[in-house]
Design a protein around this motif. Sequence first.
Motif, PDB file in Angstrom:
ATOM      1  N   SER A  75     -34.589 -31.343 -12.885  1.00 16.58           N
ATOM      2  CA  SER A  75     -35.881 -31.057 -13.526  1.00 16.58           C
ATOM      3  C   SER A  75     -36.443 -29.769 -12.940  1.00 16.58           C
ATOM      4  CB  SER A  75     -36.891 -32.185 -13.246  1.00 16.58           C
ATOM      5  OG  SER A  75     -37.090 -32.312 -11.846  1.00 16.58           O
ATOM      6  N   ALA A  76     -37.475 -29.259 -13.583  1.00 17.23           N
ATOM      7  CA  ALA A  76     -38.159 -28.101 -12.998  1.00 17.23           C
ATOM      8  C   ALA A  76     -38.820 -28.512 -11.686  1.00 17.23           C
ATOM      9  CB  ALA A  76     -39.195 -27.559 -13.971  1.00 17.23           C
ATOM     10  N   THR A  77     -39.327 -29.728 -11.631  1.00 19.49           N
ATOM     11  CA  THR A  77     -39.935 -30.226 -10.390  1.00 19.49           C
ATOM     12  C   THR A  77     -38.934 -30.132  -9.245  1.00 19.49           C
ATOM     13  OG1 THR A  77     -41.366 -31.741 -11.616  1.00 19.49           O
ATOM     14  CG2 THR A  77     -40.946 -32.297  -9.313  1.00 19.49           C
ATOM     15  N   GLU A  78     -37.703 -30.556  -9.507  1.00 20.66           N
ATOM     16  CA  GLU A  78     -36.683 -30.508  -8.452  1.00 20.66           C
ATOM     17  C   GLU A  78     -36.337 -29.065  -8.081  1.00 20.66           C
ATOM     18  OE1 GLU A  78     -32.957 -32.708  -9.140  1.00 20.66           O
ATOM     19  OE2 GLU A  78     -32.138 -31.446  -7.547  1.00 20.66           O
ATOM     20  N   THR A 119     -41.107 -17.812  -9.057  1.00 26.80           N
ATOM     21  CA  THR A 119     -42.044 -18.126 -10.141  1.00 26.80           C
ATOM     22  C   THR A 119     -41.627 -19.413 -10.851  1.00 26.80           C
ATOM     23  OG1 THR A 119     -43.260 -17.250 -12.039  1.00 26.80           O
ATOM     24  CG2 THR A 119     -40.927 -16.654 -11.934  1.00 26.80           C
ATOM     25  N   ASP A 120     -42.624 -20.246 -11.131  1.00 26.76           N
ATOM     26  CA  ASP A 120     -42.406 -21.453 -11.924  1.00 26.76           C
ATOM     27  C   ASP A 120     -42.570 -21.032 -13.389  1.00 26.76           C
ATOM     28  OD1 ASP A 120     -42.598 -23.781 -13.356  1.00 26.76           O
ATOM     29  OD2 ASP A 120     -44.366 -24.560 -12.310  1.00 26.76           O
ATOM     30  N   ALA A 121     -41.428 -20.888 -14.063  1.00 24.08           N
ATOM     31  CA  ALA A 121     -41.457 -20.388 -15.453  1.00 24.08           C
ATOM     32  C   ALA A 121     -41.223 -21.519 -16.444  1.00 24.08           C
ATOM     33  CB  ALA A 121     -40.411 -19.300 -15.625  1.00 24.08           C
ATOM     34  N   THR A 122     -41.544 -22.744 -16.043  1.00 26.02           N
ATOM     35  CA  THR A 122     -41.273 -23.912 -16.888  1.00 26.02           C
ATOM     36  C   THR A 122     -41.882 -23.776 -18.279  1.00 26.02           C
ATOM     37  OG1 THR A 122     -41.315 -25.197 -14.866  1.00 26.02           O
ATOM     38  CG2 THR A 122     -41.408 -26.437 -16.918  1.00 26.02           C
ATOM     39  N   GLN A 123     -43.108 -23.284 -18.350  1.00 29.09           N
ATOM     40  CA  GLN A 123     -43.763 -23.175 -19.669  1.00 29.09           C
ATOM     41  C   GLN A 123     -43.371 -21.910 -20.415  1.00 29.09           C
ATOM     42  OE1 GLN A 123     -45.760 -25.265 -21.378  1.00 29.09           O
ATOM     43  NE2 GLN A 123     -45.857 -26.831 -19.793  1.00 29.09           N
ATOM     44  N   ALA A 124     -42.963 -20.902 -19.664  1.00 26.69           N
ATOM     45  CA  ALA A 124     -42.752 -19.585 -20.276  1.00 26.69           C
ATOM     46  C   ALA A 124     -41.319 -19.374 -20.767  1.00 26.69           C
ATOM     47  CB  ALA A 124     -43.112 -18.500 -19.271  1.00 26.69           C
ATOM     48  N   ALA A 126     -35.080 -27.777 -19.383  1.00 22.71           N
ATOM     49  CA  ALA A 126     -34.667 -27.801 -20.798  1.00 22.71           C
ATOM     50  C   ALA A 126     -35.681 -28.468 -21.730  1.00 22.71           C
ATOM     51  CB  ALA A 126     -33.327 -28.534 -20.922  1.00 22.71           C
ATOM     52  N   HIS A 127     -36.442 -29.446 -21.200  1.00 24.25           N
ATOM     53  CA  HIS A 127     -37.207 -30.264 -22.161  1.00 24.25           C
ATOM     54  C   HIS A 127     -38.451 -29.590 -22.728  1.00 24.25           C
ATOM     55  CE1 HIS A 127     -40.709 -32.012 -19.884  1.00 24.25           C
ATOM     56  NE2 HIS A 127     -39.978 -31.697 -18.841  1.00 24.25           N
ATOM     57  N   LYS A 128     -38.782 -28.408 -22.209  1.00 24.33           N
ATOM     58  CA  LYS A 128     -39.900 -27.672 -22.822  1.00 24.33           C
ATOM     59  C   LYS A 128     -39.375 -26.729 -23.898  1.00 24.33           C
ATOM     60  CE  LYS A 128     -42.735 -28.943 -19.375  1.00 24.33           C
ATOM     61  NZ  LYS A 128     -43.746 -29.967 -19.481  1.00 24.33           N
ATOM     62  N   MET A 129     -38.040 -26.643 -24.017  1.00 19.57           N
ATOM     63  CA  MET A 129     -37.480 -25.718 -25.016  1.00 19.57           C
ATOM     64  C   MET A 129     -36.466 -26.406 -25.921  1.00 19.57           C
ATOM     65  SD  MET A 129     -35.040 -23.192 -22.850  1.00 19.57           S
ATOM     66  CE  MET A 129     -35.670 -22.795 -21.265  1.00 19.57           C
TER      67      MET A 129
HETATM   68  N1  PLP Z   1     -44.157 -26.671 -13.899  1.00 23.08           N
HETATM   69  C1  PLP Z   1     -44.876 -26.562 -15.025  1.00 23.08           C
HETATM   70  C2  PLP Z   1     -45.693 -25.338 -15.256  1.00 23.08           C
HETATM   71  C3  PLP Z   1     -44.854 -27.579 -15.980  1.00 23.08           C
HETATM   72  O1  PLP Z   1     -45.566 -27.463 -17.094  1.00 23.08           O
HETATM   73  C4  PLP Z   1     -44.066 -28.725 -15.731  1.00 23.08           C
HETATM   74  C5  PLP Z   1     -44.126 -29.787 -16.739  1.00 23.08           C
HETATM   75  O2  PLP Z   1     -44.027 -30.891 -16.627  1.00 23.08           O
HETATM   76  C6  PLP Z   1     -43.313 -28.780 -14.540  1.00 23.08           C
HETATM   77  C7  PLP Z   1     -43.389 -27.742 -13.655  1.00 23.08           C
HETATM   78  C8  PLP Z   1     -42.419 -29.944 -14.240  1.00 23.08           C
HETATM   79  O3  PLP Z   1     -41.309 -29.918 -15.072  1.00 23.08           O
HETATM   80  P1  PLP Z   1     -40.284 -31.162 -15.150  1.00 23.08           P
HETATM   81  O4  PLP Z   1     -40.883 -32.089 -16.145  1.00 23.08           O
HETATM   82  O5  PLP Z   1     -38.978 -30.586 -15.627  1.00 23.08           O
HETATM   83  O6  PLP Z   1     -40.174 -31.714 -13.798  1.00 23.08           O
END
Ligand code: PLP
Length: 385
Positions: A72-75, A177-182, A202-205
């Motif tokens: 995950s992005a969190t990880e 940089t946390d680019a999860t949303q971008a 992947a799950h945001k795209m």
């Molecule tokens: N960083 C941002 C900016 C997010 O919007 C999210 C969304 O949940 C996360 C991190 C965590 O992503 P993930 O759900 O893949 O752990």
Amino acid sequence: MKTPVYLDYNSTTPVDPEILEAMIPYFTGKFGNAASKSHKFGMEAEAAVEFARKQVADLINANSNEIIFTGSATESINLALKGIAESYNGKKIHIISDEIEHKAVLDSLEYLEGFGVEVTYLKPDRFGFINPVDVKNAIKDNTVMVSVMTANNEIGTIQPISEISEICSERNVLFHTDATQAAGKIPLNVVLQGFDMMSFCAHKMYGPKGTGALYVKNKNPKIKIIEQISGGGHEKGLRSGTLNVPAIVGFGKACEVCSRKMFEEYKEQTVLRDRIINNLLRKIEYTSLNGDEIKRLPNNVNIVFEKTDSITLMSEVKELAISTGSACSSASPGLSHVLSAIGRTDEESRCSVRIGIGRYTTGEEIDFAIDKLIGAVNKIRSKFF
Ligand code: PLP
């Protein structure tokens, strides 16, 4: 038009049928373990992972060997922040971040503070921007890393990350940089923008949940990271655990589709975003936008409807799947730390609603949402005015 209308794309996205189709063979016929390279099944899985790694790398102009797959992005964020901090072996180090990061960043930093790491949290302005000059002024002799998100998940503000990254490089400080949303929504180029590390998923795209990536620059400097999950030495020893091959294949495909569609989708979603913002602000009194009007994700809307509690509002518009504040942190409910950091009062925070637009949103759905929201806000407010 089907209801409820899904308008929470900043939280997650459905898997695109084209992406699902690419994943399916890897659940059954091609089910091999990518680490079992002694037979056809394993080799097939490994080849699929490496193909996906290249697709993911291409989205951000990285090299394949700079992509580490995670869950995950969190990880990815945990690995970047804790992995760098631990490589300093207990030395007195300093990290710079800001008050509006996702909890994955804030909680990882709080954890590190427990081990003596000093953290400076920069304040955003009222639109949610972090000032690069503040980053420059906060750098000290023992600063090892700066972590500033590319775009905010609640208010959509896009940060001046290229400027921030340049300052870091001048001062020999790593930039994450946390680019999860971008990622997949706005063009990102790790070489031109000078990023050292970048987290995304992947799950945001329109890819599957449960897979993420950390980009780690491979040279100048060679970055040392301590793994956070130990085991069989997968992903060059930085993230052990049998690879989730179907999800990784889906992540790769999602990146390829986003590269192809980004420009078109950016334009289409910006039109829909501005249609909903302009209509709601014009047609409903005592309403204002959270975040910046221009430097904003194409798919994010966040609005304060004064005297209109967002929970009550959502219960009035059951035909719309929208969210209060940040759905990403709804595991820890409470007032939004982002809205309070940009100066919103508790009352304004409670009256804020986030609307996320995506690949499948239509103009008809947007007009339906505008009508429903106007009706519901007027109904709720009739008790006050
Ligand atoms: N960083 C941002 C900016 C997010 O919007 C999210 C969304 O949940 C996360 C991190 C965590 O992503 P993930 O759900 O893949 O752990």
